[in-house]
Design a protein around this motif. Structure first.
Motif, PDB file in Angstrom:
ATOM      1  N   VAL A  17       0.870  -1.173   0.000  1.00 30.05           N
ATOM      2  CA  VAL A  17       0.000   0.000   0.000  1.00 30.05           C
ATOM      3  C   VAL A  17       0.910   1.227   0.000  1.00 30.05           C
ATOM      4  O   VAL A  17       1.837   1.300   0.808  1.00 30.05           O
ATOM      5  CB  VAL A  17      -0.884   0.028   1.260  1.00 30.05           C
ATOM      6  N   LEU A  20       0.972   5.548  -0.029  1.00 30.90           N
ATOM      7  CA  LEU A  20       0.234   6.802   0.141  1.00 30.90           C
ATOM      8  C   LEU A  20       1.233   7.943   0.159  1.00 30.90           C
ATOM      9  O   LEU A  20       2.226   7.892   0.875  1.00 30.90           O
ATOM     10  CB  LEU A  20      -0.490   6.798   1.478  1.00 30.90           C
ATOM     11  N   THR A  60      -7.376   9.478   6.253  1.00 34.87           N
ATOM     12  CA  THR A  60      -7.088   9.025   4.897  1.00 34.87           C
ATOM     13  C   THR A  60      -6.356   7.691   4.925  1.00 34.87           C
ATOM     14  O   THR A  60      -6.680   6.761   4.177  1.00 34.87           O
ATOM     15  CB  THR A  60      -6.216  10.074   4.170  1.00 34.87           C
ATOM     16  N   ASN A  91      -8.774   4.892   5.978  1.00 34.25           N
ATOM     17  CA  ASN A  91      -9.660   4.557   4.863  1.00 34.25           C
ATOM     18  C   ASN A  91      -8.969   3.683   3.839  1.00 34.25           C
ATOM     19  O   ASN A  91      -9.496   2.692   3.365  1.00 34.25           O
ATOM     20  CB  ASN A  91     -10.114   5.837   4.134  1.00 34.25           C
ATOM     21  N   ARG A  92      -7.771   4.101   3.502  1.00 33.13           N
ATOM     22  CA  ARG A  92      -7.012   3.401   2.472  1.00 33.13           C
ATOM     23  C   ARG A  92      -6.677   1.975   2.910  1.00 33.13           C
ATOM     24  O   ARG A  92      -6.778   1.032   2.142  1.00 33.13           O
ATOM     25  CB  ARG A  92      -5.727   4.188   2.220  1.00 33.13           C
ATOM     26  N   ARG A  94      -7.858  -1.646   1.402  1.00 36.35           N
ATOM     27  CA  ARG A  94      -6.913  -2.679   0.993  1.00 36.35           C
ATOM     28  C   ARG A  94      -7.225  -4.006   1.658  1.00 36.35           C
ATOM     29  O   ARG A  94      -7.036  -5.078   1.095  1.00 36.35           O
ATOM     30  CB  ARG A  94      -5.490  -2.235   1.351  1.00 36.35           C
ATOM     31  N   GLN A  96     -13.311   9.171  -0.158  1.00 31.17           N
ATOM     32  CA  GLN A  96     -12.165   8.434   0.367  1.00 31.17           C
ATOM     33  C   GLN A  96     -10.967   9.343   0.586  1.00 31.17           C
ATOM     34  O   GLN A  96     -10.203   9.152   1.510  1.00 31.17           O
ATOM     35  CB  GLN A  96     -11.785   7.306  -0.582  1.00 31.17           C
ATOM     36  N   LEU A  97     -10.820  10.308  -0.309  1.00 30.42           N
ATOM     37  CA  LEU A  97      -9.711  11.247  -0.162  1.00 30.42           C
ATOM     38  C   LEU A  97     -10.266  12.554   0.375  1.00 30.42           C
ATOM     39  O   LEU A  97     -11.402  12.917   0.081  1.00 30.42           O
ATOM     40  CB  LEU A  97      -9.039  11.480  -1.524  1.00 30.42           C
TER      41      LEU A  97
END
Lengths: 535, 535
Positions: free
Chosen positions: B145, B147, B225, B228-229, B233, B291-292
């Motif tokens: 992942v 970011l 954020t 959420n991410r 995943r 989401q963002l």
């Protein structure tokens, strides 16, 4: 590596007549299915002049419903086409959902021509390759199937065909000045193609290099490859993969990792080759991997090459002396050097490496013996452990087995999921490209022997006490998968050989010959980059 | 577009104290899950000097098990690090499976610094961006992942903070010459960042621009954020997507296509906007797309801007005269021009376009009104119909709605699967990059009005007989999704604005002001590329 492809493959007339209608019928059925599934297909034909691409397309089309398929003959761009960005005219020719587009030459034609005629700077060349990758990726993401055939013949064969065409008034008009130019500059064009392929070969739009000396062989192989690919896209699989014993998550990566995590650490040192810890039931059969036609590179290697003892000694001394001086130049000129050794078990990698290391300053090189990843390496991306082991400027890293394990043992033994090893070709090409752009000198060797010679060496190892340790049970098990390894090696050699990071195949049936050829190749390559040395 | 971000967002102390522990606790739980799932995470902090990245990282780390996380502070490369290819040191810092790596600055730092200090050629800059994309893609393919946060403040705020830091002997040492340099060259750095983001923003490693004026706001948003991410995943989804009524195939693309195929052709002409033919039950709720963090660009637009009648007339005449001459230069200099108009229903796109077209040679432009794709267009990749409609050299193409429908209406109405619209940002950036490299001049306008003004205009259309045709039931339905559209528009503006293809937001509450600003922008841009014209 293009020059190593087996161009002598052929199909007998009788077999051709028998198989052709069946394959054409099968493709016809697929055409209907694709239409219903609304999957677009792009089939691209590129290749040397005189490979009769039009014929091949004719055979492909014969039984198809013409409403579902379109052929685009790509010529250099017209004036009005130059009013738009260069890919514009190809976007206009992309097939509708469910349709099939066949390209007689394609977006590669002009880029290749401009490059070989030195009308593109390196930066432009790279940008055009990026444009192509983006174009093909966008189509593939949208569901399209892409297949790119390169019809391949030798320089001699091309020259012969050009002459034959010119001999008759009926066909002489077909031959252009450009065809002759191509034939005269065969080597230069060939290099450009290798570079192009390495930059644009992706799992979703693979290049298939096709021996096109015998048209019947080429035609059948095109049909078979296309049908296999479309079957796979439609989820029709002739051999089940992955094997049912080994569950995969939706991304395919937990599989390998779980297996590796499950590996008993205590047992790790026992195995020479980490792939062999996988239960054999999970191994992939020959039939599964035979999706692309084998380029037949290894089959053509001349294993009769030998070197007499005396000659060997003389050459060895001379080459080692040169290498000694070059080792100093590596240090002086601050260039990193990467030497990769791959090959069959008992092919003599160790001996060849020793002939290099014994002559260079021990402070300037490291030998990395690559077997099962352990510790940190096992908990990272497969390339991580090679990034860690890169040589610094002015030093030499020698890899006894390497990142190519991903597309050899990990592929064959099922350690890497199909997605993983298929995407590895592009990843490896990117990796080596970064090394080269940094200034590294990269040589890659495949040491080749026959299965008979391997057996002889295994038995010797078994019988000579001080060599026994070199032989494990896994070596014997490996032998049984010779064909699968041969197929994987062929594909690896073809997909990862580039002008700046070429593979050299070493005929290793005779150890002396092999060692000298390795040394000679390394010396030649270092001299090309660092300047000649005098003894 | 970076300069349009709402930097005034803040969180009250009380709210912060309430929410923070809860989010930290949640992240701690996720850390354990990631470890078990063997998923590696890379969290990258880049941003302007004085945005206190170290603070943010501290907040992130507070409750985490230190065994699962590592922080890497990236400084310029040491001498020994320069002995290897430039990404080498970052490969060494990639997290193990299940581990979390936090980067205080990263591989972007040096590239950005070298570019802004003009120590990288354009070709090198592009190659470094490609290297980064390849690096991040390889990690993401392996399951990681990623970011990337950009901590953002204004030039004024930065200057103020630098002064305040320097005022105290305790903190003055923190300020470097480079920080001052950055502040002085804020615009240049900003441009480089926009270009960098457009080249390296991918669905698997997205950039998140974070208003960092208020630290509490920044900290909470980072945590939210990230959580959420990671939830996404791990397959934890707070709102179900896709909606159960709309089945998707494993690749996600049959969905849209089936829906489109199912569309009744006879009905197609009835609908103004093709997205609206989708049953509303399948639409995405606000919560799903959030989401963002929203960059809040539209919220900040000053809708009070107005222009008096007299001034308007005077400016209009002058700008139209200039545009007339520039239209001729477009033809003379053989440059293609692309003007994109997006905006709310009834924002006045038509009127603005008309003010352009009425002054240029009708042979030199085409207006493309983009609504539901039909025929061929519906059977191809969504970009196909725009490739088809590109202007040839020396002509102007005006798009009344455009390819941005992919990330606006298709996203909101569920016509495009999440995968599809998320990957569209990169695809669109690639598309426009190819146009620009070909020599095209690209202007993109978002016409902005308030929901109240839209209502007023709708009602006017309803009541004035000759305007009734302009208003459909769908327009009313669209209004209900204002918030979702606003979020999507914000994200679009941020992710697809580049120095060479920038978005211009038009304050369109007053039609006269809007038209003049559109004309002035087009004139300015054409003059920059084609040379100034004199009246």
């Amino acid at each position: 590596m293009l020059d190593q492809i087996d161009l002598n493959r052929s199909t007998k007339k009788r077999d051709y007549k028998e198989r052709l209608p069946e394959l054409q019928q099968r493709l016809y059925a697929l055409e209907q299915t694709l239409l219903e599934a609304r999957i677009p297909t792009l089939i691209i034909f590129e290749g040397w002049a005189t490979t009769a691409k039009a014929n091949a397309i004719g055979v492909l089309m014969r039984r198809l419903d013409p409403r579902g398929v379109r052929v685009h003959s790509i010529t250099p761009p017209r004036t009005y086409e130059m009013q738009y960005p260069w890919l514009h005219r190809f976007w206009l020719k992309t097939p509708s959902y469910g349709q099939m587009s066949i390209f007689d030459r394609s977006w590669y034609r002009q880029v290749l021509a401009q490059r070989t005629h030195k009308r593109l700077t390196t930066a432009e060349w790279h940008r055009h390759c990026e444009d192509i990758v983006s174009f093909e990726r966008q189509l593939a993401s949208d569901g399209a199937v892409l297949l790119k055939f390169w019809l391949h013949i030798s320089q001699q064969k091309q020259r012969y065909r050009l002459r034959r065409l010119e001999a008759s008034r009926l066909t002489a008009w077909q031959v252009t000045d450009d065809d002759h130019w191509q034939n005269r500059h065969y080597r230069r064009v060939s290099d450009a193609i290798e570079d192009l392929m390495a930059r644009t070969d992706t799992p979703y739009a693979p290049w298939i290099v096709l021996p096109a000396t015998n048209k019947r062989y080429a035609h059948l192989t095109i049909l078979e490859t296309l049908i296999n690919r479309l079957d796979a896209r439609l989820g029709v699989q002739t051999t089940p993969y992955p094997p049912s014993e080994a569950p995969l998550d939706s991304n395919g990566f937990s599989f390998r990792r779980e297996l590796m995590a499950a590996q008993d650490d205590a047992a790790a040192h026992r195995v020479k080759n980490y792939a062999l810890t996988l239960p054999s039931s999970a191994s992939i059969t020959d039939a599964t991997v035979a999706q692309l036609p084998s380029p037949g590179i290894l089959r053509r290697v001349d294993l009769t090459r030998k070197l007499e003892d005396k000659k060997y000694e003389r050459k060895l001394v001379r080459l080692q002396a040169k290498l000694h001086l070059l080792g100093y130049q590596v240090y002086q000129q601050k260039r990193p050097v990467v030497l990769v050794f791959e090959g069959w078990d008992a092919a003599g990698k160790g001996g060849a490496i020793q002939r290099i290391t014994e002559t260079i300053d021990p402070r300037s090189y490291t030998v990395h013996s690559i077997s099962a990843p352990t510790g940190e390496d096992r908990a990272h991306h497969y390339l991580y452990r090679f990034w860690r082991r890169l040589p610094e400027r002015g030093t030499i890293a020698i890899f006894d087995r390497s990142w190519y394990g991903r597309v050899l043992v990990e592929r064959i033994e099922g350690f890497a999921h199909t997605n993983e090893w298929q995407r590895a070709y592009a990843e490896i090409n990117e990796f080596e490209r970064q090394l080269i752009e940094f200034g590294a000198i990269v040589c890659k060797f495949w040491l080749h022997i026959s299965p008979e010679e391997q057996l002889r060496r295994f038995e010797e190892r078994q019988n000579v006490p001080y060599k026994t340790w070199k032989l494990t049970e896994e070596d014997w098990r490996n032998r049984e998968k010779w064909d699968a390894y041969e197929q994987a090696t062929d594909e690896m050699l073809l997909r990862t050989s580039t002008p700046s990071a070429p593979w050299t195949i070493i005929e290793a049936e005779d150890k002396r010959f092999a060692r000298i050829k390795v040394l000679r190749t390394v010396v030649k390559r270092l001299e090309a980059d660092l300047g000649k040395v005098k003894l």
